[in-house]
Design an enzyme around this catalytic site. Structure first.
Site, PDB file in Angstrom:
ATOM      1  N   ARG A   3       0.579  -1.196  -0.015  1.00  0.00           N
ATOM      2  CA  ARG A   3      -0.068  -0.004   0.110  1.00  0.00           C
ATOM      3  C   ARG A   3       0.959   1.103   0.023  1.00  0.00           C
ATOM      4  O   ARG A   3       2.121   1.315   0.537  1.00  0.00           O
ATOM      5  CB  ARG A   3      -0.809  -0.020   0.992  1.00  0.00           C
ATOM      6  CG  ARG A   3      -1.891  -1.043   1.169  1.00  0.00           C
ATOM      7  CD  ARG A   3      -2.814  -0.765   2.287  1.00  0.00           C
ATOM      8  NE  ARG A   3      -2.204  -1.426   3.446  1.00  0.00           N
ATOM      9  CZ  ARG A   3      -1.660  -0.615   4.596  1.00  0.00           C
ATOM     10  NH1 ARG A   3      -1.659   0.684   4.519  1.00  0.00           N
ATOM     11  NH2 ARG A   3      -1.126  -1.316   5.294  1.00  0.00           N
ATOM     12  N   SER A  52      -0.972  -4.077  10.502  1.00  0.00           N
ATOM     13  CA  SER A  52      -0.635  -5.019   9.314  1.00  0.00           C
ATOM     14  C   SER A  52       0.612  -5.692   9.430  1.00  0.00           C
ATOM     15  O   SER A  52       1.633  -4.987   9.652  1.00  0.00           O
ATOM     16  CB  SER A  52      -0.426  -3.960   7.919  1.00  0.00           C
ATOM     17  OG  SER A  52      -1.341  -3.337   7.758  1.00  0.00           O
ATOM     18  N   ASP A  80      -9.018  -9.730   9.296  1.00  0.00           N
ATOM     19  CA  ASP A  80      -8.536  -8.356   9.027  1.00  0.00           C
ATOM     20  C   ASP A  80      -9.489  -7.274   9.236  1.00  0.00           C
ATOM     21  O   ASP A  80      -9.271  -6.382   9.649  1.00  0.00           O
ATOM     22  CB  ASP A  80      -8.275  -8.331   7.508  1.00  0.00           C
ATOM     23  CG  ASP A  80      -7.182  -7.105   7.148  1.00  0.00           C
ATOM     24  OD1 ASP A  80      -6.369  -6.767   8.084  1.00  0.00           O
ATOM     25  OD2 ASP A  80      -7.516  -6.288   6.242  1.00  0.00           O
ATOM     26  N   ARG A 122       1.894 -12.244  -1.006  1.00  0.00           N
ATOM     27  CA  ARG A 122       0.347 -12.467  -0.169  1.00  0.00           C
ATOM     28  C   ARG A 122      -0.176 -13.458  -0.813  1.00  0.00           C
ATOM     29  O   ARG A 122       0.275 -14.173  -1.993  1.00  0.00           O
ATOM     30  CB  ARG A 122      -0.303 -11.404  -0.776  1.00  0.00           C
ATOM     31  CG  ARG A 122       0.049 -10.102  -0.261  1.00  0.00           C
ATOM     32  CD  ARG A 122      -0.552  -9.697   1.328  1.00  0.00           C
ATOM     33  NE  ARG A 122       0.072  -8.503   1.886  1.00  0.00           N
ATOM     34  CZ  ARG A 122      -0.630  -8.003   2.865  1.00  0.00           C
ATOM     35  NH1 ARG A 122      -1.796  -8.566   3.323  1.00  0.00           N
ATOM     36  NH2 ARG A 122      -0.132  -6.881   3.430  1.00  0.00           N
TER      37      ARG A 122
HETATM   38  C1  OXD Z   1      -2.947  -4.711   5.350  1.00  0.00           C
HETATM   39  C2  OXD Z   1      -3.733  -5.947   4.557  1.00  0.00           C
HETATM   40  O1  OXD Z   1      -2.180  -4.263   4.608  1.00  0.00           O
HETATM   41  O2  OXD Z   1      -4.422  -6.556   5.457  1.00  0.00           O
HETATM   42  O3  OXD Z   1      -2.909  -4.283   6.325  1.00  0.00           O
HETATM   43  O4  OXD Z   1      -3.596  -6.062   3.374  1.00  0.00           O
HETATM   44 MN    MN Z   2      -4.898  -5.389   7.304  1.00  0.00          MN
END
Ligand code: OXD
Ligand code: MN
Length: 609
Positions: free
Chosen positions: A87, A265, A292, A389
């Protein structure tokens, strides 16, 4: 179809598989197509055949690699651009009419400026490509909490991820009432970092994301809708949208406790939510509801209830293996999308720690890799990216709770805040009450991880683990927490946990992973209104209650009394410094509720006594 009359013939000719009649959705598609200029506009129906068809298209174009279907049925691999691996918080904006409504922790642009800038970046961005229209629903089928969105994207990777992470297609489209949906527009554009923007327009219920293909930036149902837009809506509507896992814990005598936990995260929410009890606690059962995001509301019984609005895991790969998280490893054996891991010669995947390294393969950048390859500094070159991921359906997890699909959700007994702290913060402490618990959450500080690009490794303030995800002024967000507390007769208890404390030699003091259940056991006992020895198990300190000397069960692990003492140690001088850091952070806010300032003063007074 009457509604289609408003659509230019030129765009109508591009329609493939359209089954949508809602005039507002079609207007949104049409307007976006005018700017992005795709060759085709494909309406995703969410059916199984479509998955095959789209996967085939993406494999042909090189966007995806099909993995060995015998060993990993239904699995694919994707590599993002090298500049697009996490991100991008510095390019993420909350675009509200008034700057103060975004608050001091968000990047802000006026909606006017943002729309103008974005229309430049989206202009012709889909030329030569297909625009995919994805109606999606965040929530649990049948829940009154559910929110609907429509994401337009030029990435098949996004479509396939959204199919796992949310409910998509025809089953959702019928539920779109008038203009009541979040509009999400995404284009990979040129993947240009300079022109990357992740913009949220909470006042317009709109999200626009351009020049990225990384999950957290582009799966618009997840962080963008289910956290940023939802948090804004939750303040208006009197509920909470939180960055929390949800776990269903059953004690050896059959009692059930539902716990929610907000950790930043890549701090272990996924691992904790599906942990395997150690042998000496084998009577416990831990089942996952979510890893999450939690949406929480006050039930008729005046307790806090929660659902997980997601249908999939978008989990961090490194550190996941049979020893650390067997349940995740079993979940990702089929129908999984891997991103930025190593590709082995037999067309399966590998990452550090998963199993013995292969001799060679293709790394996450698409380059040839060998197991003893070193960089200029002499360090072994990893095959995967630190923020690689997996995307997998939650329903595939061997320990998925049957409450995962309960539209009412579950009543929460305990809320955990957690961070990654080498020192200062004890392994666990409990707040004195809800207001003090909100203060503990608001003062959460944690070391940063690879989930965000370009932040380095520093301790940063991350209230409720929401700093990257709160869609409005965080001062108002704290007030929402306090208001929710005032409205509940039976609020959950609030705790802080820290598995990451180190000794003077720099070694972790606590074994972590499944052993964390030992701490959860203490937490549960504290929440159990029928347990008659809970007072004995805790000691009051200036920061909150901590477990009494022998209250954490250490049967079956080798940990010295001294280490336990260190894990629970509260150093007054260090905590006074911590209070100064909290003070510095709080003073950024014009809208900081006075209750939290009072809690900070109380903390200082207790420490000085
Ligand atoms: C994060 C995710 O970056 O859950 O928090 O992917
Ligand atoms: Mn997250």
């Amino acid at each position: 179809m009457e509604n289609l009359n408003t659509i230019k013939m030129e765009n109508l000719n591009k329609y493939v598989n359209n089954y949508i009649t809602n005039k507002y959705v079609l207007e949104f598609v049409n307007k976006s197509a005018e700017i992005c200029n795709p060759d085709k506009i494909y309406f995703c129906d969410g059916l199984e055949e479509e998955k095959k068809f789209l996967t085939g298209e993406a494999v042909k174009s090189g966007e995806l690699i099909e993995l060995n279907q015998e060993k990993f049925p239904g699995c694919i691999l994707h590599r993002t651009a090298i500049n697009d691996v996490a991100r991008t918080e510095h390019l993420t904006y909350i675009c509200t009419t008034k700057k103060e409504d975004a608050g001091p922790t968000n990047n802000w642009k006026s909606p006017e400026d943002a729309y103008e800038e974005l229309s430049g970046y989206f202009r012709d961005s889909m030329k030569g490509r297909t625009m995919y229209v994805i109606p999606f629903m965040m929530g649990v089928p049948g829940s009154k909490m559910n929110k609907i969105g429509v994401e337009l994207t030029d990435s098949i990777y996004v479509v396939l991820n959204m199919r796992i992470m949310t409910h998509t297609g025809r089953i959702v489209a019928d539920d779109i009432i008038e203009n009541n949906f979040t509009k999400g527009l995404h284009s990979k554009g040129e993947l240009n970092l300079e022109k990357r923007r992740i913009c949220h327009f909470p006042e317009d219920n709109t999200i626009m994301s351009v020049n990225s293909g990384y999950g957290g930036n582009v799966l618009l149902g997840k962080k963008c809708l289910a956290l940023r837009i939802a948090s804004y809506l939750s303040r208006k509507e009197g509920w909470m949208a939180e960055h929390m896992f949800l776990a269903d814990i059953q004690t050896p005598d059959g009692k059930k406790f539902y716990i929610a936990g907000a950790f930043p995260s890549a701090c272990g929410k996924t691992n904790l939510s599906m942990l395997i009890p150690p042998e000496s606690l084998s009577g416990y059962k831990v089942r996952v509801i979510g890893d999450d995001i939690a949406w929480m509301y006050i039930g008729d019984d005046s307790r806090l209830w929660a659902i997980n609005p997601e249908a999939g895991f978008f989990g961090v790969v490194p550190g996941t293996n049979i020893k650390t998280n067997k349940n995740a490893m079993l979940t990702i054996k089929k129908n999984t999308i891997f991103t930025n891991v190593l590709l082995k010669e037999d067309n399966t995947v590998w990452w550090e720690g998963m199993e013995d390294p292969p001799d060679k393969g293709i790394d996450w950048k698409g380059d040839a890799w060998t197991k003893d390859m070193k960089d200029e500094k002499g360090n072994l070159v990893p095959g995967e990216h630190p923020n690689s991921r997996f995307t997998a359906p939650i329903s595939q997890c061997p320990v998925v709770s049957h409450e995962f699909s309960n539209s009412k959700g579950v009543p929460i007994s305990a809320i955990l805040f957690g961070g990654r702290r080498e020192s200062v913060v004890p392994i666990v402490y409990e707040s004195f009450n809800w207001q003090h618990g909100v203060f503990i959450g608001a003062s959460l500080r944690s070391e940063t991880t690879a989930a965000a690009m370009g932040v380095g490794k520093v301790v940063r303030n991350d209230p409720m683990a929401m700093i990257p995800f709160c869609g409005y002024n965080m001062g108002d967000y704290f007030t929402n927490w306090l208001d929710i507390g005032k409205r509940m007769k039976f609020p959950p208890k609030i705790f802080f946990v820290n598995w990451f404390r180190k000794n003077r030699e720099g070694k972790f003091l606590w074994p972590g992973y499944g052993e964390n259940l030992r701490v959860i056991e203490w937490i549960i006992k504290r929440c159990d209104t029928f347990s008659n020895n809970k007072e004995k198990e805790a000691v009051e300190t200036p920061v909150g209650y901590i477990p009494a000397a022998d209250a954490i069960n250490t049967k079956g692990i080798e940990i010295s009394k001294q280490d336990i003492k260190e894990l629970l140690n509260i150093d007054v001088q260090e905590w006074l410094k911590e209070a100064d850091e909290i003070d510095k952070f709080f003073s950024k806010f014009d809208r900081m509720p006075k209750e939290l300032i009072k809690e900070l003063n109380n903390l200082r007074e207790r420490l000085k006594k």
